[in-house]
Write an enzyme that holds these catalytic residues in place. Structure first.
Site, mmCIF file in Angstrom:
data_model
loop_
_atom_site.group_PDB
_atom_site.id
_atom_site.type_symbol
_atom_site.label_atom_id
_atom_site.label_comp_id
_atom_site.label_asym_id
_atom_site.label_seq_id
_atom_site.Cartn_x
_atom_site.Cartn_y
_atom_site.Cartn_z
ATOM 1 N N CYS A 98 0.831 -1.389 -0.412
ATOM 2 C CA CYS A 98 -0.326 0.764 -0.245
ATOM 3 C C CYS A 98 0.929 0.862 -0.097
ATOM 4 O O CYS A 98 1.645 1.764 0.932
ATOM 5 C CB CYS A 98 -1.080 -0.038 1.122
ATOM 6 S SG CYS A 98 -2.077 1.605 1.512
ATOM 7 N N CYS B 183 0.517 3.831 2.592
ATOM 8 C CA CYS B 183 0.408 3.496 3.764
ATOM 9 C C CYS B 183 2.032 3.427 4.123
ATOM 10 O O CYS B 183 1.790 4.353 5.617
ATOM 11 C CB CYS B 183 0.338 1.782 4.310
ATOM 12 S SG CYS B 183 -1.218 1.284 3.846
#
Length: 104
Positions: free
Chosen positions: A29, A32
């Site tokens: 991600c 993230c």
């Protein structure tokens, strides 16, 4: 320092006296990864007031399922063993610090 925990460790931590700020994330991600240094910096500011942890949703599907994580990064602040507030997506450091301070 932010600790990486399992679903089981998260359940134990949220039963404790201190609020727990959990970053639900995954290695693939992009947002993230962008949030990681921000989360680390905020964790240092509030280290005396809360426990900061990260849960990889791919490795800990039980926690992701239990707390309804469908998009990441998703930060949940737990107080008294229950989710008290959530913040979805990437946010700059000042916004994350404000979120934590408001919900502690």
């Amino acid at each position: 320092m932010v600790k990486h925990v399992t679903s089981e460790e998260l359940e134990e931590l949220i039963k404790g006296d201190k609020p727990v700020v959990c970053d639900f994330w995954a290695t693939w991600c992009g947002p993230c990864r962008m949030l990681a240094p921000v989360f680390e910096a905020v964790s240092e500011k509030f280290a005396d007031k809360a426990v900061f942890v990260k849960v990889d949703v791919d490795e800990n599907e039980a926690a992701a399922r239990k707390y309804g994580i469908s998009s990441i990064p998703d930060i949940i602040l737990f107080r008294d063993g229950k989710p008290a507030a959530a913040n979805l997506g990437f946010v700059p450091e000042a916004a994350l610090a404000a979120f934590v301070e408001k919900n502690l």
